[in-house]
Design a protein around this motif. Structure first.
Motif, PDB file in Angstrom:
ATOM      1  N   ILE A   1       0.840  -1.208   0.000  1.00 27.16           N
ATOM      2  CA  ILE A   1       0.000   0.000   0.000  1.00 27.16           C
ATOM      3  C   ILE A   1       0.871   1.252   0.000  1.00 27.16           C
ATOM      4  O   ILE A   1       0.587   2.233  -0.702  1.00 27.16           O
ATOM      5  N   GLU A   2       1.957   1.236   0.771  1.00 26.51           N
ATOM      6  CA  GLU A   2       2.863   2.393   0.819  1.00 26.51           C
ATOM      7  C   GLU A   2       3.498   2.636  -0.544  1.00 26.51           C
ATOM      8  O   GLU A   2       3.612   3.790  -0.991  1.00 26.51           O
ATOM      9  N   GLN A   3       3.914   1.562  -1.228  1.00 23.31           N
ATOM     10  CA  GLN A   3       4.490   1.727  -2.565  1.00 23.31           C
ATOM     11  C   GLN A   3       3.445   2.246  -3.547  1.00 23.31           C
ATOM     12  O   GLN A   3       3.758   3.065  -4.422  1.00 23.31           O
ATOM     13  N   HIS A   4       2.225   1.760  -3.409  1.00 20.60           N
ATOM     14  CA  HIS A   4       1.138   2.246  -4.266  1.00 20.60           C
ATOM     15  C   HIS A   4       0.935   3.744  -4.068  1.00 20.60           C
ATOM     16  O   HIS A   4       0.839   4.504  -5.040  1.00 20.60           O
ATOM     17  N   ALA A   5       0.885   4.180  -2.812  1.00 21.83           N
ATOM     18  CA  ALA A   5       0.686   5.594  -2.520  1.00 21.83           C
ATOM     19  C   ALA A   5       1.852   6.432  -3.039  1.00 21.83           C
ATOM     20  O   ALA A   5       1.658   7.523  -3.585  1.00 21.83           O
ATOM     21  N   ALA A   6       3.074   5.919  -2.899  1.00 21.06           N
ATOM     22  CA  ALA A   6       4.247   6.651  -3.381  1.00 21.06           C
ATOM     23  C   ALA A   6       4.188   6.832  -4.893  1.00 21.06           C
ATOM     24  O   ALA A   6       4.536   7.906  -5.419  1.00 21.06           O
ATOM     25  N   LEU A   7       3.734   5.806  -5.601  1.00 26.10           N
ATOM     26  CA  LEU A   7       3.622   5.908  -7.059  1.00 26.10           C
ATOM     27  C   LEU A   7       2.596   6.959  -7.451  1.00 26.10           C
ATOM     28  O   LEU A   7       2.794   7.716  -8.405  1.00 26.10           O
ATOM     29  N   LEU A   8       1.507   7.037  -6.707  1.00 26.34           N
ATOM     30  CA  LEU A   8       0.496   8.051  -6.992  1.00 26.34           C
ATOM     31  C   LEU A   8       1.056   9.458  -6.827  1.00 26.34           C
ATOM     32  O   LEU A   8       0.756  10.358  -7.617  1.00 26.34           O
ATOM     33  N   TYR A   9       1.875   9.642  -5.785  1.00 24.59           N
ATOM     34  CA  TYR A   9       2.402  10.972  -5.509  1.00 24.59           C
ATOM     35  C   TYR A   9       3.510  11.382  -6.465  1.00 24.59           C
ATOM     36  O   TYR A   9       3.883  12.552  -6.524  1.00 24.59           O
TER      37      TYR A   9
ATOM     38  N   GLU B   1       0.311   7.286 -15.038  1.00 27.75           N
ATOM     39  CA  GLU B   1       0.033   6.510 -16.245  1.00 27.75           C
ATOM     40  C   GLU B   1       0.275   5.029 -16.020  1.00 27.75           C
ATOM     41  O   GLU B   1       0.391   4.249 -16.964  1.00 27.75           O
ATOM     42  N   SER B   2       0.351   4.627 -14.748  1.00 27.23           N
ATOM     43  CA  SER B   2       0.553   3.234 -14.401  1.00 27.23           C
ATOM     44  C   SER B   2       0.036   3.001 -12.985  1.00 27.23           C
ATOM     45  O   SER B   2      -0.276   3.948 -12.255  1.00 27.23           O
ATOM     46  N   PHE B   3      -0.028   1.734 -12.598  1.00 27.97           N
ATOM     47  CA  PHE B   3      -0.405   1.399 -11.226  1.00 27.97           C
ATOM     48  C   PHE B   3       0.468   0.247 -10.756  1.00 27.97           C
ATOM     49  O   PHE B   3       1.073  -0.474 -11.555  1.00 27.97           O
ATOM     50  N   LEU B   4       0.542   0.069  -9.451  1.00 26.41           N
ATOM     51  CA  LEU B   4       1.406  -0.931  -8.860  1.00 26.41           C
ATOM     52  C   LEU B   4       0.644  -2.235  -8.633  1.00 26.41           C
ATOM     53  O   LEU B   4      -0.487  -2.229  -8.144  1.00 26.41           O
ATOM     54  N   ALA B   5       1.264  -3.344  -8.994  1.00 21.97           N
ATOM     55  CA  ALA B   5       0.712  -4.665  -8.702  1.00 21.97           C
ATOM     56  C   ALA B   5       1.760  -5.470  -7.960  1.00 21.97           C
ATOM     57  O   ALA B   5       2.958  -5.355  -8.234  1.00 21.97           O
TER      58      ALA B   5
ATOM     59  N   ASP C   1      -3.676  -5.599  -6.727  1.00 20.16           N
ATOM     60  CA  ASP C   1      -3.384  -4.190  -6.993  1.00 20.16           C
ATOM     61  C   ASP C   1      -4.494  -3.330  -6.425  1.00 20.16           C
ATOM     62  O   ASP C   1      -5.626  -3.776  -6.257  1.00 20.16           O
ATOM     63  N   PHE C   2      -4.159  -2.099  -6.113  1.00 22.73           N
ATOM     64  CA  PHE C   2      -5.108  -1.147  -5.558  1.00 22.73           C
ATOM     65  C   PHE C   2      -5.316  -0.016  -6.558  1.00 22.73           C
ATOM     66  O   PHE C   2      -4.362   0.602  -7.017  1.00 22.73           O
ATOM     67  N   GLY C   3      -6.571   0.229  -6.899  1.00 25.49           N
ATOM     68  CA  GLY C   3      -6.874   1.315  -7.815  1.00 25.49           C
ATOM     69  C   GLY C   3      -6.548   1.028  -9.260  1.00 25.49           C
ATOM     70  O   GLY C   3      -6.680   1.906 -10.120  1.00 25.49           O
ATOM     71  N   GLY C   4      -6.121  -0.208  -9.581  1.00 23.62           N
ATOM     72  CA  GLY C   4      -5.810  -0.580 -10.950  1.00 23.62           C
ATOM     73  C   GLY C   4      -6.851  -1.527 -11.518  1.00 23.62           C
ATOM     74  O   GLY C   4      -7.925  -1.717 -10.936  1.00 23.62           O
TER      75      GLY C   4
ATOM     76  N   PRO D   1       1.419  -0.450 -16.913  1.00 18.53           N
ATOM     77  CA  PRO D   1       0.981   0.753 -17.633  1.00 18.53           C
ATOM     78  C   PRO D   1      -0.522   0.755 -17.859  1.00 18.53           C
ATOM     79  O   PRO D   1      -1.147  -0.291 -18.050  1.00 18.53           O
ATOM     80  N   GLU D   2      -1.102   1.932 -17.788  1.00 20.09           N
ATOM     81  CA  GLU D   2      -2.515   2.075 -18.124  1.00 20.09           C
ATOM     82  C   GLU D   2      -2.699   1.776 -19.606  1.00 20.09           C
ATOM     83  O   GLU D   2      -1.817   2.039 -20.429  1.00 20.09           O
ATOM     84  N   GLU D   3      -3.858   1.245 -19.958  1.00 24.27           N
ATOM     85  CA  GLU D   3      -4.141   0.971 -21.357  1.00 24.27           C
ATOM     86  C   GLU D   3      -4.523   2.261 -22.067  1.00 24.27           C
ATOM     87  O   GLU D   3      -5.230   3.109 -21.499  1.00 24.27           O
TER      88      GLU D   3
END
Length: 244
Positions: free
Chosen positions: A59-67, A73-77, A94-97, A208-210
């Protein structure tokens, strides 16, 4: 096949559960038989991000990627190996992906094997379940009574056993999301627990987002409170002419 029911997954509603976050912002949980975490991430085109231990770290890595970006243009899995029916499976979270909802990924990952995924898009009331076998979508639904796929009714008996109603609404005391977790366990033999997610070693990747697909028309389909239906399909070139 296990005997899991919705009652076995009441923990997902706990405030301490890693799914408290996933249910709030959205998640996908994907189970793939006989495919390694590294291979799963390769198939979905993920850029390796290393390894983290525990769902809190994920979750922390996911939040860091968002910031890192105003418009990611991508999300963490994160993916790890877990025992299940007839051998090892990979659990990807994954969260939010939307890793577990993209047909081209699920078709590729299920070639010669089985994939089961379920998801939520967070605050909006959209929750999906998918079962793929040998590259084919067998059963999928948002609402249990409205199923599609090549064998939409094959899981009906199991759905009833876990607490879902394939012909109408569930009993008011049944947690539909917990029942979907149980349905996934019945199909995979993978028992997902709070401790499993909290202690797992996740191999992570940036998916990566599609790209947005070109569209040719939009459909407006509205039924009002009186049962009157408005159905209109507008072609793209009609809108272009109107603009000029």
């Amino acid at each position: 096949m296990t005997s899991a029911t919705a009652a076995d997954y009441g923990w997902i509603r706990s405030s301490s559960s890693p799914f408290a976050y996933g249910l709030q912002i959205g998640y996908t949980l994907t189970l793939v038989q006989g495919v390694s975490p590294a291979e799963l991430l390769r198939v979905v085109g993920a850029k390796p991000r290393g390894v983290c231990v525990g769902s809190n770290a994920l979750i922390e890595q996911h939040a860091a990627l968002l910031y890192e970006s105003d418009w990611p243009e991508s999300f963490l899995a994160g993916a790890f190996t877990v025992p299940g029916e007839e051998g090892d499976w990979t659990l990807a979270l994954d969260f939010g992906g939307d890793l577990g909802t993209r047909p081209r990924f699920l078709e590729a990952l299920s070639a010669g094997t089985r994939v089961v995924s379920h998801s939520s898009n967070g605050g909006k009331p959209m929750h999906f379940f998918h079962w793929y076998e040998n590259g084919e979508l067998r059963t999928t639904f948002e609402w249990p009574a409205h199923r599609t796929g090549s064998t939409p009714d094959e899981l009906n008996a199991v759905m009833r056993e876990v607490g879902l109603n394939p012909t109408g609404d569930e009993a008011p005391d049944v947690d539909r999301k917990a029942a979907v977790f149980a349905l996934a366990e019945r199909l995979t033999g993978v028992q997902v627990t709070e401790d499993l997610l909290a202690e797992a070693e996740y191999r992570t990747g940036e998916v990566p987002e599609e790209p947005a697909e070109e569209w040719e028309s939009i459909t407006i389909d509205i039924t009002d409170a009186h049962g009157d239906r408005t159905y209109v399909q507008v072609e793209r070139d009609q809108l272009t002419r109107d603009e000029t």
